[in-house]
Design a protein around this motif. Structure first.
Motif, PDB file in Angstrom:
ATOM      1  N   VAL A  50      -0.906   0.584  11.725  1.00 18.65           N
ATOM      2  CA  VAL A  50      -1.350  -0.335  10.693  1.00 18.65           C
ATOM      3  C   VAL A  50      -0.747  -1.685  10.974  1.00 18.65           C
ATOM      4  O   VAL A  50       0.452  -1.845  10.904  1.00 18.65           O
ATOM      5  N   ARG A 132      -6.279  -2.187  -1.905  1.00 17.94           N
ATOM      6  CA  ARG A 132      -6.149  -2.027  -0.452  1.00 17.94           C
ATOM      7  C   ARG A 132      -7.421  -1.408   0.131  1.00 17.94           C
ATOM      8  O   ARG A 132      -7.941  -1.871   1.155  1.00 17.94           O
ATOM      9  N   LEU A 148      -8.504   3.587   9.537  1.00 17.19           N
ATOM     10  CA  LEU A 148      -7.238   3.042   9.062  1.00 17.19           C
ATOM     11  C   LEU A 148      -6.837   3.464   7.655  1.00 17.19           C
ATOM     12  O   LEU A 148      -5.663   3.398   7.305  1.00 17.19           O
ATOM     13  N   GLN A 149      -7.789   3.891   6.839  1.00 18.03           N
ATOM     14  CA  GLN A 149      -7.469   4.152   5.440  1.00 18.03           C
ATOM     15  C   GLN A 149      -6.367   5.197   5.276  1.00 18.03           C
ATOM     16  O   GLN A 149      -5.396   4.977   4.527  1.00 18.03           O
ATOM     17  N   MET A 152      -2.929   3.918   6.560  1.00 14.92           N
ATOM     18  CA  MET A 152      -2.400   2.882   5.673  1.00 14.92           C
ATOM     19  C   MET A 152      -1.862   3.488   4.384  1.00 14.92           C
ATOM     20  O   MET A 152      -0.809   3.083   3.891  1.00 14.92           O
ATOM     21  N   TYR A 156       1.946   2.957   3.111  1.00 16.68           N
ATOM     22  CA  TYR A 156       2.303   2.431   1.798  1.00 16.68           C
ATOM     23  C   TYR A 156       2.654   3.595   0.870  1.00 16.68           C
ATOM     24  O   TYR A 156       2.088   3.749  -0.215  1.00 16.68           O
TER      25      TYR A 156
END
Length: 276
Positions: A50, A132, A148-149, A152, A156
Motif C-alpha cells: 500500500v 477509503r 488493494l482494498q 489497505m 489500517y
C-alpha cells in the motif's frame, strides 16, 4: 505510509503544479524526534504493497520506541522552464466525493490528476474505512482497486489506528486534531501516451496529532510519489503507484507552532485544486 483530509477538500485555486500553501507548523509535551523503529514501519507498508501516506504515518506512529511530452525532460538533461511554470489552464470544473475529477486527456491533465490524487490519498479520509473504499474506487482502475482494498484494510488496522492515536473508526480523541495532508510542490511527466502516463509528484507531507495531551506532534516529511496512470472511463485512473523519500530541503529555523496553533490552522486553511 500515506494519509489526508483533502478528502474533504474545499475548492482550491487554478494555478500551476508548484503551488503550495501550508499551515505553519509545540512539539507537544517535548515528544522525541523520529526514532529507531522507522524501518519496521516501512516494512509493513512494503509487505501490504500500500503506497499511500501510511508510509509516513507508520514511521510517525512507531517513532521514539527518456524524452517525454509536455514539459518532461530526458534523464540527465537540464530542466526546462515549462517543468515548473504554471500553464494557467483550469484543470477541472467537477468533483466527485470532494475530489477533483474529469481531467484532460493531455500530459498537463495527467499531471493535474496525479497532484490532486496524491492530495486525496494523503488525507485523513484514508484512515476511515468507508471513505477509503470510496477513494479507491474513484481514483484507481477497477483492477487496482480490487487488488488493494484488502491489503489497505489490513494496513489500517485497529492496532495501527491506535498507534496514531485514533479510535477504531479513525477518529481522534475529544479536544485533539489529527492532521494528515499532502501538499504538492511540483510534478514531472516521465512517460506519456494518449492512453497512459507516468507522473511523479514531489510533495511535503504533514502528519501527527495536535492536542494538549498528544505525545506525537505534527511533523513534516518530503517524498516523491510516482503514479502510473491509465485513461479509463473518461478520466485518468491509477494503475499502480510507488513512493520514495526526498528530495528534502535543508530544514529552516522556523519556530515550531503550538498544538493549538496547528489545530486552528488545520481547521481554517483548506486545500487547493492543483493544476499543471
Amino acid at each position: 505510509m500515506s494519509p489526508g483530509d483533502e478528502q474533504g477538500y474545499t475548492d482550491y485555486g487554478d494555478t500551476g503544479q508548484t503551488r503550495t500553501r501550508l499551515p505553519e507548523g509545540d512539539p507537544y509535551g517535548g515528544a522525541p524526534r523520529r526514532g529507531t523503529r522507522r524501518s519496521s514501519s516501512r516494512s509493513l507498508v512494503t509487505v501490504v504493497g500500500v503506497v499511500v501516506l501510511l508510509i509516513a504515518a507508520i514511521a510517525f506512529a512507531n517513532r521514539g520506541d527518456d524524452s517525454s511530452a509536455d514539459g518532461s525532460t530526458a534523464k540527465g538533461s537540464k530542466p526546462q522552464t515549462s517543468s515548473t511554470a504554471p500553464s494557467g489552464t483550469r484543470p477541472v470544473e467537477t468533483k466527485s466525493s470532494g475530489v477533483p475529477t474529469g481531467f484532460a486527456r493531455t500530459a498537463q491533465g495527467a499531471q493535474s490528476a496525479a497532484s490532486n490524487y496524491a492530495v486525496a490519498l494523503g488525507s485523513t479520509s484514508m484512515f476511515k474505512k468507508d471513505s477509503r473504499h470510496t477513494l479507491l474506487e474513484l481514483l484507481y482502475t477497477s483492477e487496482a482497486a480490487a487488488r488493494l482494498q484488502g491489503p489497505m484494510d489490513q494496513a489500517y488496522s485497529a492496532e495501527f489506528l491506535a498507534k496514531m492515536g485514533l479510535d477504531t473508526a479513525g477518529n481522534p480523541p475529544n479536544g485533539s486534531t489529527f492532521v494528515s495532508r499532502v501538499v504538492p510542490a511540483g510534478t514531472t511527466v516521465q512517460q506519456y501516451t494518449d492512453n497512459s502516463a507516468k507522473v511523479a509528484v514531489w510533495y511535503v507531507g504533514l502528519i501527527g496529532m495536535a492536542g494538549d495531551t498528544s505525545t506525537d506532534p505534527v511533523t513534516s516529511s518530503w517524498k516523491t510519489w510516482t503514479f502510473d496512470l491509465q485513461w479509463s472511463d473518461g478520466d485518468w485512473k491509477i494503475a499502480s503507484d510507488t513512493q520514495k523519500d526526498g528530495p528534502a530541503p535543508v530544514p529552516g529555523d522556523d519556530k515550531a507552532a503550538t498544538s493549538a496553533e496547528i489545530s486552528k490552522a488545520t481547521e481554517e486553511y483548506g486545500g487547493f485544486t492543483y493544476a499543471r
